[in-house]
Every structure is written in structure tokens, then in C-alpha cells.
Scaffold this active site. Structure first.
Site, PDB file in Angstrom:
ATOM      1  N   LYS A 249       0.861  -1.196   0.000  1.00  0.00           N
ATOM      2  CA  LYS A 249       0.000   0.000   0.000  1.00  0.00           C
ATOM      3  C   LYS A 249       0.894   1.242   0.000  1.00  0.00           C
ATOM      4  O   LYS A 249       1.776   1.375   0.863  1.00  0.00           O
ATOM      5  CB  LYS A 249      -0.821   0.027   1.280  1.00  0.00           C
ATOM      6  CG  LYS A 249      -2.283  -0.234   1.080  1.00  0.00           C
ATOM      7  CD  LYS A 249      -2.963  -0.135   2.427  1.00  0.00           C
ATOM      8  CE  LYS A 249      -4.442  -0.068   2.303  1.00  0.00           C
ATOM      9  NZ  LYS A 249      -5.070   0.094   3.622  1.00  0.00           N
TER      10      LYS A 249
HETATM   11  C1  E4P Z   1      -8.433   0.410   3.675  1.00  0.00           C
HETATM   12  O1  E4P Z   1      -7.576   0.109   2.898  1.00  0.00           O
HETATM   13  C2  E4P Z   1      -8.322   1.544   4.627  1.00  0.00           C
HETATM   14  O2  E4P Z   1      -7.180   1.398   5.371  1.00  0.00           O
HETATM   15  C3  E4P Z   1      -9.529   1.631   5.496  1.00  0.00           C
HETATM   16  O3  E4P Z   1     -10.674   1.213   4.797  1.00  0.00           O
HETATM   17  C4  E4P Z   1      -9.702   2.977   6.147  1.00  0.00           C
HETATM   18  O4  E4P Z   1     -10.930   3.020   6.813  1.00  0.00           O
HETATM   19  P1  E4P Z   1     -11.304   4.151   7.891  1.00  0.00           P
HETATM   20  O5  E4P Z   1     -11.499   5.436   7.163  1.00  0.00           O
HETATM   21  O6  E4P Z   1     -12.552   3.667   8.525  1.00  0.00           O
HETATM   22  O7  E4P Z   1     -10.130   4.229   8.835  1.00  0.00           O
END
Ligand code: E4P
Length: 215
Positions: A83
Site C-alpha cells: 500500500k
Molecule cells: C483500507 O484500505 C483503509 O485502510 C480503510 O478502509 C480505512 O478506513 P477508515 O477510514 O474507517 O479508517
């Protein structure tokens, strides 16, 4: 639409995987921080439970450092997708590591233009953050719809991974928008199972089944 779990909690992932509906996992530094374990160790544990992409996030900020970190993270396991946040330095790193065959999930995407740049740089996935857009007063799902439409118009292979989903309705809407993947917190995934009419129906069938002998 494929379903990923958005958690670093291996017990929750095991529970989801037991139902046979989990195609992958996304993690981030905040989710890891809740677990109190080494990032690499946890990703390897998850890889024993789920046979699909597991996103693990870079925290470096310059392109050279991100490239080095991405190579290290990608070497943990062949299911790992690295990521990388959508920044100028991040894009430079994405284009370099993607050319090496490392799969990238571009994270912290808040507009269709950002998604287009990530796709041009060679990302495997783009992650628009629906809930955080909604929190800021925007229409998060509209961004998902725009990205899907643009990728279809130009036959872009990068997959749309709807992220930051907070409720069950978000899942239906992500599917209707044509998102290739939705990543779900455990509560949203397990909440999808439940319907009061299903519970009532089971109760009634069990009561009626008492009037005859089971085969
Ligand atoms: C996914 O890849 C993200 O890390 C995640 O969905 C973030 O979600 P949040 O905005 O609820 O922290």
C-alpha cells in the site's frame, strides 16, 4: 464484487474466512497499532488463513525510501500487495515498483483524478476512502462511481477497491457502482448476514418441525 476484510485481527479474519467469502485483506498502520504485534509476523499469519491479496502499508515519504520499503514488504510473502499513499513521491515510487512486478494498492484516494494518476503509474488497486469523504461532507460513493466509469471508458485494468466503508448499505452501493472489490471492517461483514426476518423464519420453521419426525 470481491470482498476483502479491513482488519489486522487474525481471529476476525479466521471467522470471515471460515464462511468462504473472504478474497483478501487490507491492513494499515492504525489497524496494526491496535494489535501490538510485528507487521511482518501478522501478515504471515494472515497468509495462512486467506488465499488472496494482503495489503501492507509503506510509511516512508520520499520516492527512494518508499521504493526500498516496498521491496522489503513485498518480499515478506507472494500474497503481499504494497500500500502506497497517493502523493507526488508515492506516484514516482508506484511507477518504479510496479515496473518491477510489485503489486501496489494506492491508498488515501479521495478523487477520480488521483485514481487516474495511480492507474497511469501502474497500480494494481486504487482505494477511494468513501467514509472519510462522507465525513468531510462529500459524496464518497460518487467518487467510486466516477473512477469505475473512467476505468471502463479507457479499459484500464487497475481495480477499484472501495475502502473506508462504514455500514452495510455502503457495500450494496459499492457493488451497484461496479467496484471490483470492497474492503469491509469485521462488523460490517458479519452485520451483512443478519436480517430479523431470517431469524423469525428460522424460529417458525423450528417450531413447526416439532410436529413431525425428522428423517
Ligand atoms: C483500507 O484500505 C483503509 O485502510 C480503510 O478502509 C480505512 O478506513 P477508515 O477510514 O474507517 O479508517
Amino acid at each position: 464484487m470481491r470482498i476483502f476484510m479491513d482488519t489486522a485481527n487474525v481471529d476476525e479474519i479466521r471467522r470471515g474466512a471460515a464462511m468462504g467469502v473472504v478474497d483478501g485483506v487490507t491492513t494499515n498502520p492504525s489497524l496494526l497499532a491496535k494489535e501490538g504485534v510485528e507487521y511482518r509476523d501478522r501478515v504471515l499469519e494472515i497468509a495462512e488463513v486467506v488465499d488472496g491479496p494482503i495489503s501492507a502499508e509503506c510509511i516512508s515519504e520520499t520516492a527512494d525510501e518508499i521504493v526500498e520499503e516496498a521491496r522489503r514488504i513485498a518480499a515478506w510473502h507472494d500474497q503481499v500487495v504494497v500500500k502506497i499513499p497517493l502523493t507526488e513521491e508515492g506516484l514516482a515510487a508506484i511507477s518504479r515498483v510496479s515496473a518491477e512486478g510489485i503489486e501496489v494498492n494506492t491508498t488515501l484516494i479521495f478523487s477520480a483524478n488521483q485514481a487516474l494518476l495511480a492507474a497511469r503509474a501502474g497500480a494494481t488497486f486504487v482505494s477511494p476512502f468513501v467514509g472519510r469523504l462522507n465525513d468531510a461532507g462529500h459524496d464518497g460513493m460518487e467518487v467510486v462511481r466516477e473512477i469505475v466509469q473512467i476505468f471502463e471508458l479507457f479499459d484500464i485494468e487497475t481495480e477499484v477497491l472501495a475502502a473506508s466503508l462504514r455500514g452495510q448499505r455502503d457495500v450494496t452501493e459499492a457493488a451497484l457502482a461496479g467496484s471490483h472489490v470492497a474492503t469491509l471492517p469485521p462488523a460490517v461483514l458479519f452485520g451483512m448476514i443478519k436480517h430479523p426476518l431470517t431469524d423469525q423464519g428460522i424460529e417458525r420453521f423450528l417450531a413447526d418441525a416439532k410436529s413431525y419426525k425428522p428423517v
